[in-house]
Design a protein around this motif. Structure first.
Motif, PDB file in Angstrom:
ATOM      1  N   UNK A  31       0.837  -1.201   0.000  1.00 39.18           N
ATOM      2  CA  UNK A  31       0.000   0.000   0.000  1.00 39.18           C
ATOM      3  C   UNK A  31       0.876   1.255   0.000  1.00 39.18           C
ATOM      4  N   UNK A  32       1.932   1.234   0.804  1.00 35.79           N
ATOM      5  CA  UNK A  32       2.888   2.351   0.833  1.00 35.79           C
ATOM      6  C   UNK A  32       3.535   2.537  -0.540  1.00 35.79           C
ATOM      7  N   UNK A  33       3.941   1.415  -1.131  1.00 31.46           N
ATOM      8  CA  UNK A  33       4.612   1.456  -2.429  1.00 31.46           C
ATOM      9  C   UNK A  33       3.683   2.034  -3.501  1.00 31.46           C
ATOM     10  N   UNK A  34       2.450   1.545  -3.533  1.00 29.58           N
ATOM     11  CA  UNK A  34       1.506   1.989  -4.562  1.00 29.58           C
ATOM     12  C   UNK A  34       1.114   3.451  -4.387  1.00 29.58           C
ATOM     13  N   UNK A  35       1.161   3.948  -3.164  1.00 30.88           N
ATOM     14  CA  UNK A  35       0.845   5.360  -2.941  1.00 30.88           C
ATOM     15  C   UNK A  35       1.837   6.266  -3.656  1.00 30.88           C
ATOM     16  N   UNK A  36       3.046   5.788  -3.824  1.00 22.12           N
ATOM     17  CA  UNK A  36       4.067   6.570  -4.528  1.00 22.12           C
ATOM     18  C   UNK A  36       4.267   6.133  -5.974  1.00 22.12           C
ATOM     19  N   UNK A  37       4.187   4.837  -6.237  1.00 18.46           N
ATOM     20  CA  UNK A  37       4.558   4.319  -7.555  1.00 18.46           C
ATOM     21  C   UNK A  37       3.417   3.599  -8.275  1.00 18.46           C
ATOM     22  N   UNK A  38       2.217   3.673  -7.733  1.00 17.39           N
ATOM     23  CA  UNK A  38       1.090   2.978  -8.338  1.00 17.39           C
ATOM     24  C   UNK A  38       0.436   3.755  -9.464  1.00 17.39           C
ATOM     25  N   UNK A  39      -0.542   3.112 -10.079  1.00 18.33           N
ATOM     26  CA  UNK A  39      -1.370   3.744 -11.106  1.00 18.33           C
ATOM     27  C   UNK A  39      -2.617   4.299 -10.425  1.00 18.33           C
ATOM     28  N   UNK A  68      -5.278   2.107  -8.387  1.00 20.06           N
ATOM     29  CA  UNK A  68      -5.041   2.195  -6.946  1.00 20.06           C
ATOM     30  C   UNK A  68      -6.245   2.790  -6.227  1.00 20.06           C
ATOM     31  N   UNK A  69      -6.981   3.666  -6.902  1.00 21.43           N
ATOM     32  CA  UNK A  69      -8.220   4.190  -6.341  1.00 21.43           C
ATOM     33  C   UNK A  69      -8.089   5.489  -5.570  1.00 21.43           C
ATOM     34  N   UNK A  70      -6.881   6.040  -5.505  1.00 21.50           N
ATOM     35  CA  UNK A  70      -6.719   7.355  -4.874  1.00 21.50           C
ATOM     36  C   UNK A  70      -5.519   8.050  -5.483  1.00 21.50           C
ATOM     37  N   UNK A  71      -5.443   9.339  -5.231  1.00 21.12           N
ATOM     38  CA  UNK A  71      -4.396  10.147  -5.853  1.00 21.12           C
ATOM     39  C   UNK A  71      -3.017   9.680  -5.408  1.00 21.12           C
ATOM     40  N   UNK A  72      -2.121   9.542  -6.363  1.00 22.83           N
ATOM     41  CA  UNK A  72      -0.759   9.092  -6.087  1.00 22.83           C
ATOM     42  C   UNK A  72       0.055  10.221  -5.453  1.00 22.83           C
ATOM     43  N   UNK A  73       0.862   9.845  -4.441  1.00 21.30           N
ATOM     44  CA  UNK A  73       1.783  10.805  -3.841  1.00 21.30           C
ATOM     45  C   UNK A  73       1.298  11.454  -2.566  1.00 21.30           C
ATOM     46  N   UNK A  74       0.147  11.034  -2.059  1.00 21.04           N
ATOM     47  CA  UNK A  74      -0.383  11.645  -0.842  1.00 21.04           C
ATOM     48  C   UNK A  74       0.554  11.496   0.347  1.00 21.04           C
ATOM     49  N   UNK A  75       1.199  10.335   0.475  1.00 19.91           N
ATOM     50  CA  UNK A  75       2.132  10.110   1.584  1.00 19.91           C
ATOM     51  C   UNK A  75       3.346  11.028   1.477  1.00 19.91           C
ATOM     52  N   UNK A  76       3.806  11.263   0.252  1.00 20.80           N
ATOM     53  CA  UNK A  76       4.963  12.142   0.045  1.00 20.80           C
ATOM     54  C   UNK A  76       4.611  13.565   0.413  1.00 20.80           C
ATOM     55  N   UNK A  77       3.464  14.032  -0.028  1.00 24.99           N
ATOM     56  CA  UNK A  77       3.024  15.408   0.273  1.00 24.99           C
ATOM     57  C   UNK A  77       2.921  15.615   1.786  1.00 24.99           C
ATOM     58  N   UNK A  78       2.405  14.596   2.481  1.00 26.40           N
ATOM     59  CA  UNK A  78       2.176  14.717   3.923  1.00 26.40           C
ATOM     60  C   UNK A  78       3.399  14.356   4.769  1.00 26.40           C
ATOM     61  N   UNK A 116       5.124  24.653  -1.173  1.00 26.48           N
ATOM     62  CA  UNK A 116       5.626  23.904  -2.329  1.00 26.48           C
ATOM     63  C   UNK A 116       4.480  23.540  -3.265  1.00 26.48           C
ATOM     64  N   UNK A 117       4.856  23.219  -4.493  1.00 22.31           N
ATOM     65  CA  UNK A 117       3.917  22.670  -5.463  1.00 22.31           C
ATOM     66  C   UNK A 117       3.882  21.155  -5.262  1.00 22.31           C
ATOM     67  N   UNK A 118       2.705  20.602  -5.043  1.00 23.21           N
ATOM     68  CA  UNK A 118       2.582  19.184  -4.694  1.00 23.21           C
ATOM     69  C   UNK A 118       3.179  18.269  -5.748  1.00 23.21           C
ATOM     70  N   UNK A 119       2.873  18.522  -7.017  1.00 26.45           N
ATOM     71  CA  UNK A 119       3.379  17.655  -8.077  1.00 26.45           C
ATOM     72  C   UNK A 119       4.896  17.728  -8.179  1.00 26.45           C
ATOM     73  N   UNK A 120       5.428  18.915  -7.966  1.00 27.82           N
ATOM     74  CA  UNK A 120       6.885  19.083  -8.015  1.00 27.82           C
ATOM     75  C   UNK A 120       7.546  18.294  -6.896  1.00 27.82           C
ATOM     76  N   UNK A 121       6.968  18.368  -5.692  1.00 32.40           N
ATOM     77  CA  UNK A 121       7.527  17.632  -4.557  1.00 32.40           C
ATOM     78  C   UNK A 121       7.429  16.125  -4.782  1.00 32.40           C
ATOM     79  N   UNK A 122       6.300  15.661  -5.266  1.00 23.61           N
ATOM     80  CA  UNK A 122       6.104  14.228  -5.510  1.00 23.61           C
ATOM     81  C   UNK A 122       7.143  13.707  -6.495  1.00 23.61           C
ATOM     82  N   UNK A 123       7.315  14.421  -7.594  1.00 24.76           N
ATOM     83  CA  UNK A 123       8.273  13.992  -8.621  1.00 24.76           C
ATOM     84  C   UNK A 123       9.705  14.010  -8.102  1.00 24.76           C
TER      85      UNK A 123
END
Length: 324
Positions: free
Chosen positions: A209-217, A221-231, A262-269
């Motif tokens: 679940x942790x992995x898919x939050x960052x690297x999933x589709x 996956x059913x939720x926005x990717x990168x939420x754990x990174x942003x938080x 920060x810009x969320x997408x920039x931080x995630x990437x």
């Protein structure tokens, strides 16, 4: 023997038939609201699957299986208050639809309801069932406490994180399985093996679940990717990155974790690039696969119905092979 889908239908049908509402209605309406929202019913299904593994008629232990589901939903009511969550299963959370006091009190009542359902089993197995249930319930609370503490700590280790998810997530899956085994009068050896199977599947599932939050589709996956990174959520990926990062990588990781605006997408990437460079994504996959293999090994040692074993293995495989 019932398959996974049939067991889910059995659990849902039984929940729908429960006569929950009584006076005072304000106490019981949030409980009915919560249980009516559905879900995969993974925990009661695991309980029933374990009972089938040891040749027990699932209809004889349906109420103890519901006890696990009611307890699980009780924890969600209180978790949502702690997290100040607005939505659960695409519906307003209880503390938003009513208020925090209603969610706390109805959650308390759900906990008591869970014990009432648990007690609807063979009296000979009840002491062992209650002891297991108590240990699991306390473990879930311990896991939640660790999770809350981790939010304000900067020295959390990977091992501490694994212990937290063992308690917060895996122990309830394992306890559900062992409860089914106990009520089916399995041997102590087999009951312990099915518990360890559940612990390892639970750990593997949470790491995935942790992995898919960052690297999933996002679509699968059913939720926005990168939420754990942003938080800045302390996951296996982030903690492993902190452990392995040196020099420029360490500076960059600290920069993004400490940055307030920060810009969320920039931080995630940016953080994902650090993860990939440090190969913590591969490390995460290796770790989750290791737990999964341990689970399969535990299951292979159990003396039980082969068809039920295959069904459990199939269920576990589906949990662990979500499209990413």
């Amino acid at each position: 023997m019932l398959n996974i889908k049939e067991l889910q239908e059995l659990v849902n049908k039984k929940i729908d038939s429960l006569d929950i509402i009584s006076a005072p209605r304000e106490l019981y309406t949030p409980i009915e609201y919560t249980l009516s929202q559905g879900g995969k019913r993974i925990r009661p299904v695991l309980c029933l699957m374990a009972s089938q593994l040891f040749k027990k008629d699932v209809n004889e232990i349906i109420f103890p299986a519901l006890a696990v589901e009611v307890f699980h939903n009780f924890t969600l009511l209180h978790d949502d208050i702690m997290d100040n969550a607005d939505v659960r299963r695409n519906q307003p959370t209880v503390h938003k639809k009513w208020d925090a006091n209603a969610a706390i009190l109805s959650g308390d009542a759900m906990m008591i309801k869970a014990y009432q359902y648990l007690c609807k089993c063979d009296a000979k197995q009840l002491p062992e069932a209650i002891e297991l249930f108590n240990n699991v319930a306390l473990g879930v609370c311990e896991g939640q406490q660790y999770d809350m503490e981790f939010e304000t700590r900067n020295d959390v280790t990977v091992d501490e994180y694994l212990e937290m998810i063992r308690l917060k997530t895996a122990i309830l899956l394992a306890g559900s399985l062992k409860l089914g085994a106990i009520l089916a009068k399995a041997s102590k050896k087999d009951a312990d093996l099915i518990y360890e199977f559940g612990i390892n599947i639970g750990l593997a599932f949470q790491l995935q679940d942790d992995y898919l939050d960052s690297f999933g589709n996002q679509d699968s996956f059913g939720k926005k990717i990168g939420g754990d990174i942003v938080a800045n959520k302390k996951t296996f990926l982030l903690l492993s990155a902190f452990k392995n990062a040196k020099g420029e990588d360490q500076l960059n990781l600290n920069h993004w974790v400490d940055k307030k605006d920060f810009n969320s997408e920039e931080k995630i990437n940016a953080v994902k690039q650090i993860y990939s460079k440090l190969k913590v994504d591969k490390l995460s996959e290796e770790k989750m696969n290791g737990f999964y293999e341990k689970a399969v090994h535990c299951l292979s040692q159990i003396e039980g119905e082969n068809e039920a074993k295959k069904e459990l293995l199939n269920f576990s495989s589906k949990l662990m092979h979500r499209i990413n």
